[in-house]
Design a protein around this motif. Structure first.
Motif, PDB file in Angstrom:
ATOM      1  N   SER A  52       0.835  -1.198   0.000  1.00 31.96           N
ATOM      2  CA  SER A  52       0.000   0.000   0.000  1.00 31.96           C
ATOM      3  C   SER A  52       0.867   1.244   0.000  1.00 31.96           C
ATOM      4  O   SER A  52       2.065   1.187   0.270  1.00 31.96           O
ATOM      5  N   ILE A  53       0.231   2.377  -0.257  1.00 36.16           N
ATOM      6  CA  ILE A  53       0.872   3.669  -0.042  1.00 36.16           C
ATOM      7  C   ILE A  53       0.203   4.322   1.159  1.00 36.16           C
ATOM      8  O   ILE A  53      -0.986   4.123   1.402  1.00 36.16           O
ATOM      9  N   VAL A  54       0.973   5.091   1.909  1.00 33.13           N
ATOM     10  CA  VAL A  54       0.447   5.894   3.002  1.00 33.13           C
ATOM     11  C   VAL A  54       0.798   7.340   2.690  1.00 33.13           C
ATOM     12  O   VAL A  54       1.952   7.667   2.402  1.00 33.13           O
ATOM     13  N   ILE A  55      -0.219   8.186   2.724  1.00 28.47           N
ATOM     14  CA  ILE A  55      -0.045   9.609   2.452  1.00 28.47           C
ATOM     15  C   ILE A  55      -0.570  10.386   3.651  1.00 28.47           C
ATOM     16  O   ILE A  55      -1.426   9.911   4.383  1.00 28.47           O
ATOM     17  N   GLY A  56      -0.021  11.555   3.879  1.00 34.32           N
ATOM     18  CA  GLY A  56      -0.476  12.381   4.990  1.00 34.32           C
ATOM     19  C   GLY A  56       0.666  13.113   5.630  1.00 34.32           C
ATOM     20  O   GLY A  56       1.589  13.556   4.960  1.00 34.32           O
ATOM     21  N   ASN A  57       0.622  13.203   6.968  1.00 33.49           N
ATOM     22  CA  ASN A  57       1.615  14.019   7.655  1.00 33.49           C
ATOM     23  C   ASN A  57       2.365  13.253   8.743  1.00 33.49           C
ATOM     24  O   ASN A  57       2.665  13.810   9.801  1.00 33.49           O
ATOM     25  N   LEU A  58       2.722  12.022   8.486  1.00 33.05           N
ATOM     26  CA  LEU A  58       3.588  11.290   9.401  1.00 33.05           C
ATOM     27  C   LEU A  58       4.969  11.937   9.401  1.00 33.05           C
ATOM     28  O   LEU A  58       5.368  12.562   8.408  1.00 33.05           O
ATOM     29  N   PRO A  59       5.734  11.799  10.478  1.00 37.01           N
ATOM     30  CA  PRO A  59       7.067  12.426  10.500  1.00 37.01           C
ATOM     31  C   PRO A  59       7.938  12.064   9.291  1.00 37.01           C
ATOM     32  O   PRO A  59       8.625  12.934   8.749  1.00 37.01           O
TER      33      PRO A  59
END
Length: 144
Positions: A52-59
């Protein structure tokens, strides 16, 4: 011991726009969108993929410039049909390039709104022998 690659962190500038692009235009499944006091992320998975891909504002995402990922690779059984599907959904895609007449030698590419780039490789064998059997797909082993 098996070591499986299951998530790639992808740097994007606008989470909502990126969800719309990957879910509605490219056709990835939105597994979840999570927002709390620590993060706002979404996980999307290409149909038939174990990664999968993870998008957002993780460090880790905040350390990368949006659009800085290059050459992530997807595999399809029919590159011409996949390209046509993306074009129909409004995704700009390059022309097909045949590097070799053997299975696996045909490619095209596209980019997301931030400029992260993807290569799409045709492996005709995936039509008859998917990487993940259809019966084993889904979040909890339920077929798509």
């Amino acid at each position: 011991m098996d070591w499986t690659l299951e998530v790639v962190v992808l740097p994007v500038s606008d989470l909502a726009r990126s969800i719309e692009f990957y879910r509605d235009r490219v056709g990835f499944d939105l597994d979840h969108e999570t927002e709390n006091e620590h993060m706002h992320v979404a996980q999307l998975t290409p149909r038939g993929s174990g990664c999968s891909i993870v998008i957002g504002n993780l460090p880790a995402q905040n350390e990368m410039a949006p659009g800085s990922m290059r050459g992530l690779q997807l595999v399809v059984a029919d590159a011409q049909a996949a390209r046509a599907e993306l074009l129909e959904r409004g995704v700009e895609a390059s022309e097909l390039t045949v590097f070799s007449p053997e299975d696996g030698g045909t490619f095209f590419g596209f980019a997301d709104p931030d400029g992260n780039t993807w290569a799409v490789q045709e492996l005709k064998v995936r039509a008859a022998k998917p990487l993940i059997p259809i019966a084993d797909r889904g979040r909890f082993g339920v077929a798509d």
